[in-house]
Write an enzyme that holds these catalytic residues in place. Structure first.
Site, PDB file in Angstrom:
ATOM      1  N   GLY A   1      94.670  35.308  74.942  1.00 21.43           N
ATOM      2  CA  GLY A   1      95.919  35.953  75.287  1.00 21.43           C
ATOM      3  C   GLY A   1      96.116  35.912  76.780  1.00 21.43           C
ATOM      4  O   GLY A   1      95.164  35.802  77.558  1.00 21.43           O
ATOM      5  N   TYR A   2      97.369  36.012  77.171  1.00 21.13           N
ATOM      6  CA  TYR A   2      97.737  35.895  78.575  1.00 21.13           C
ATOM      7  C   TYR A   2      98.222  37.236  79.100  1.00 21.13           C
ATOM      8  O   TYR A   2      99.090  37.863  78.502  1.00 21.13           O
ATOM      9  CB  TYR A   2      98.799  34.808  78.749  1.00 21.13           C
ATOM     10  CG  TYR A   2      98.198  33.469  78.423  1.00 21.13           C
ATOM     11  CD1 TYR A   2      97.601  32.698  79.406  1.00 21.13           C
ATOM     12  CD2 TYR A   2      98.146  33.019  77.108  1.00 21.13           C
ATOM     13  CE1 TYR A   2      96.993  31.492  79.097  1.00 21.13           C
ATOM     14  CE2 TYR A   2      97.536  31.816  76.792  1.00 21.13           C
ATOM     15  CZ  TYR A   2      96.957  31.062  77.785  1.00 21.13           C
ATOM     16  OH  TYR A   2      96.338  29.892  77.477  1.00 21.13           O
TER      17      TYR A   2
END
Length: 165
Positions: free
Chosen positions: A31-32
Site C-alpha cells: 500500500g502507498y
C-alpha cells in the site's frame, strides 16, 4: 552520479503465464502512504512473512529506492494509512536464460487478470540492450499507468479500459 541506491528495471505486460513449474512464489500486499500525484512514493509491503517500508523517487527506467525492514506490528500500525491505495499479488521469482532474474506478478482483486513481469539490470545500458524473450508482451516501462502506485488506486473498470489499449 548519485550516492542513492538505484533501481534499473524494465516492465512488460503478459498475455499468458509461461511455465512456472518450480518457480518460487510469495504473496505480496502493498500500500502507498503517498498520494498518486506525489512524485516520491512511500510504500508499505508485506512479502510473505517479511515487512518493508520503501521510498522511491524518479521516473522511468532508472529510479532511486531505499528500503528498510520493519516489524509486523509497525506494518499493521501504518497499514490503515494506505486505504484506497493498495495492491495484492502473487510474485513468482525466476531466472531467464543468461541468468537475469525476473519478477512475474499475478495481480488479484480488482486488478485480476493483470500479469506483469519486471527485470532488473546493473546498468542503464544493459537495460536498453535487453532483448525480451518471446513470452514477454508489451514494454510498459515508461507508461506511468502501469506503475504499482497507479494500479493501487485503479478500479476494475479503469483496468479493463487500460488493458484494451
Amino acid at each position: 552520479m548519485t550516492d542513492r541506491p538505484l533501481e534499473i528495471e524494465r516492465k512488460f505486460l503478459l498475455d499468458d503465464l509461461p511455465d512456472l513449474n518450480g518457480v518460487p512464489r510469495v504473496e505480496i500486499r502493498q500500500g502507498y502512504i503517498t498520494a498518486l500525484q506525489d512524485t516520491t512514493e512511500v510504500r508499505l509491503r508485506q512479502s510473505g512473512e517479511d515487512y518493508f517500508l520503501s521510498i522511491k523517487g524518479g521516473e522511468g527506467l532508472v529510479r532511486t529506492e531505499r528500503e528498510v525492514t520493519i516489524t509486523a506490528e509497525q506494518f499493521e500500525a501504518l497499514w490503515p494509512e494506505t486505504a484506497g491505495r493498495r495492491v495484492e499479488k502473487t510474485r513468482c521469482k525466476g531466472r531467464l536464460p543468461g541468468g537475469l532474474a525476473f519478477d512475474l506478478d499475478i495481480y488479484s482483486g480488482v486488478l485480476a487478470p493483470l500479469l506483469t513481469v519486471e527485470v532488473e539490470f546493473s546498468s542503464e545500458s544493459a537495460a536498453e540492450a535487453f532483448s525480451p524473450p518471446a513470452w514477454f508482451g508489451k514494454d510498459v516501462t515508461l507508461d506511468k499507468r502501469y506503475r504499482n502506485k497507479a494500479l493501487a488506486v485503479m478500479g476494475a473498470d479503469a483496468l479493463v479500459e487500460l488493458m484494451r489499449r
